[in-house]
Design an enzyme around this catalytic site. Structure first.
Site, PDB file in Angstrom:
ATOM      1  N   GLU A   1       0.877  -1.171   0.000  1.00 16.04           N
ATOM      2  CA  GLU A   1       0.000   0.000   0.000  1.00 16.04           C
ATOM      3  C   GLU A   1       0.915   1.223   0.000  1.00 16.04           C
ATOM      4  O   GLU A   1       1.674   1.439   0.948  1.00 16.04           O
ATOM      5  CB  GLU A   1      -0.891  -0.010   1.250  1.00 16.04           C
ATOM      6  CG  GLU A   1      -1.727   1.253   1.410  1.00 16.04           C
ATOM      7  CD  GLU A   1      -2.392   1.332   2.774  1.00 16.04           C
ATOM      8  OE1 GLU A   1      -2.746   0.275   3.344  1.00 16.04           O
ATOM      9  OE2 GLU A   1      -2.530   2.468   3.279  1.00 16.04           O
TER      10      GLU A   1
ATOM     11  N   LYS B   1     -10.721  -1.423   6.981  1.00 16.69           N
ATOM     12  CA  LYS B   1      -9.477  -1.110   7.694  1.00 16.69           C
ATOM     13  C   LYS B   1      -9.846  -0.625   9.101  1.00 16.69           C
ATOM     14  O   LYS B   1     -10.710   0.241   9.248  1.00 16.69           O
ATOM     15  CB  LYS B   1      -8.724  -0.021   6.926  1.00 16.69           C
ATOM     16  CG  LYS B   1      -7.616   0.673   7.687  1.00 16.69           C
ATOM     17  CD  LYS B   1      -6.773   1.509   6.756  1.00 16.69           C
ATOM     18  CE  LYS B   1      -5.877   2.463   7.545  1.00 16.69           C
ATOM     19  NZ  LYS B   1      -4.629   2.752   6.843  1.00 16.69           N
TER      20      LYS B   1
ATOM     21  N   ARG C   1       1.018  10.325   0.624  1.00 18.09           N
ATOM     22  CA  ARG C   1       1.425  11.377   1.562  1.00 18.09           C
ATOM     23  C   ARG C   1       2.647  12.114   1.062  1.00 18.09           C
ATOM     24  O   ARG C   1       3.174  12.969   1.780  1.00 18.09           O
ATOM     25  CB  ARG C   1       1.733  10.774   2.928  1.00 18.09           C
ATOM     26  CG  ARG C   1       0.544  10.107   3.551  1.00 18.09           C
ATOM     27  CD  ARG C   1       0.878   9.585   4.933  1.00 18.09           C
ATOM     28  NE  ARG C   1      -0.041   8.523   5.283  1.00 18.09           N
ATOM     29  CZ  ARG C   1       0.145   7.673   6.269  1.00 18.09           C
ATOM     30  NH1 ARG C   1       1.217   7.770   7.024  1.00 18.09           N
ATOM     31  NH2 ARG C   1      -0.731   6.729   6.521  1.00 18.09           N
TER      32      ARG C   1
ATOM     33  N   THR D   1      -4.159   6.162   2.160  1.00 17.45           N
ATOM     34  CA  THR D   1      -4.424   7.547   2.557  1.00 17.45           C
ATOM     35  C   THR D   1      -5.222   8.273   1.471  1.00 17.45           C
ATOM     36  O   THR D   1      -4.996   9.452   1.193  1.00 17.45           O
ATOM     37  CB  THR D   1      -3.126   8.317   2.873  1.00 17.45           C
ATOM     38  OG1 THR D   1      -2.158   7.444   3.464  1.00 17.45           O
ATOM     39  CG2 THR D   1      -3.389   9.453   3.843  1.00 17.45           C
TER      40      THR D   1
HETATM   41  C1  3PG Z   1      -1.337   3.842   7.695  1.00 12.35           C
HETATM   42  O1  3PG Z   1      -2.301   3.691   6.978  1.00 12.35           O
HETATM   43  O2  3PG Z   1      -0.667   4.851   7.778  1.00 12.35           O
HETATM   44  C2  3PG Z   1      -0.966   2.705   8.527  1.00 12.35           C
HETATM   45  O3  3PG Z   1      -1.836   2.688   9.562  1.00 12.35           O
HETATM   46  C3  3PG Z   1       0.443   2.699   8.986  1.00 12.35           C
HETATM   47  O4  3PG Z   1       0.532   2.690  10.346  1.00 12.35           O
HETATM   48  P1  3PG Z   1       1.932   2.359  11.035  1.00 12.35           P
HETATM   49  O5  3PG Z   1       2.942   3.323  10.447  1.00 12.35           O
HETATM   50  O6  3PG Z   1       1.713   2.582  12.497  1.00 12.35           O
HETATM   51  O7  3PG Z   1       2.258   0.943  10.691  1.00 12.35           O
END
Ligand code: 3PG
Length: 220
Positions: A44, A131, A48, A71
């Site tokens: 994924e 999720k 960002r 995201t």
């Molecule tokens: C996200 O979608 O950003 C995930 O939740 C990543 O979370 P983490 O960096 O705590 O693994």
């Protein structure tokens, strides 16, 4: 012809979905190869960073590697992800506009939930694979166990705060086909170009989840 949208078992057959925050597209192929070498052929890519679309496109050059966008907050981001070769879309929350754009494009959508009200709303829109974010902050395994009572048919992708030390506890839950997290290919490891450590972490995650599966089968 009916479109087969990917489910979590298709997205993360090894039950672990690496979450990536990459700001240098030249590292996309080496990170993909490091994950693949460790047995994980999916990721994924979070939207960002300005490089995210190029990162997805470079990763999608390998047809055996399954790339999704994370995201995702707007329909425009769904369009960009689709054009870059993403095959699934993940959001931190639920967006009807994102869901509609994904449906138009035949993309799988995994919306985020945090509460029973969120889950009820997502179910009403036909989504049963959700999720659970941010998982550790929301109560982690105990919270998911409690949610499994009223929402027995829902399947969760917990992310947020998962690590090598705790992800197997989540995978032991019947409601959790897969987990997501950045611990396998952290921004720090990518920045240091420590691809070998990324492969080691992926390998350990795959082995551990397989052993967990064997243990669960033994208990059944
Ligand atoms: C996200 O979608 O950003 C995930 O939740 C990543 O979370 P983490 O960096 O705590 O693994």
């Amino acid at each position: 012809m009916a479109v087969h949208r990917l489910c979590l078992a298709d997205i993360a057959p090894q039950r672990v979905l690496p979450v990536l925050v990459l700001d240098d597209a030249s590292l996309a192929a080496p990170v993909r190869e490091a994950l693949t070498a460790g047995g994980l052929s999916c990721a994924e890519v979070t939207l960002r960073t300005p490089a995210a679309a190029t990162v997805m496109a470079r990763m999608a050059e390998d047809p055996d590697f399954l790339v999704g966008a994370g995201t995702v907050l707007t329909p425009g981001q769904v369009r960009a992800a689709d054009e870059a070769g993403a095959r699934f879309v993940v959001s931190p929350g639920f967006s009807a506009a994102v869901a509609a754009e994904c449906a138009d494009r035949g993309l799988a959508y995994v919306p985020g939930v945090a509460t029973p009200t969120d889950i009820t709303a997502a179910l009403a829109e036909g989504f049963t694979e959700l999720k659970f974010f941010p998982a550790e902050t929301l109560g982690g395994v105990r919270a998911l166990t409690a949610l499994g009572g009223p929402f027995g048919d829902v399947r969760f992708l917990p992310t947020g705060g998962l690590t090598e030390a705790n992800f197997l506890e989540y995978l032991a839950l019947p409601a959790v086909p897969a987990v997501g997290g950045s611990w396998i290919a952290t921004s720090a490891l990518v920045g240091q170009r420590d691809f070998e450590e990324i492969t080691r972490r992926a390998t350990r995650a795959v082995h551990a989840s397989q052993l967990g599966d064997a243990g669960n089968a033994g208990r059944r």
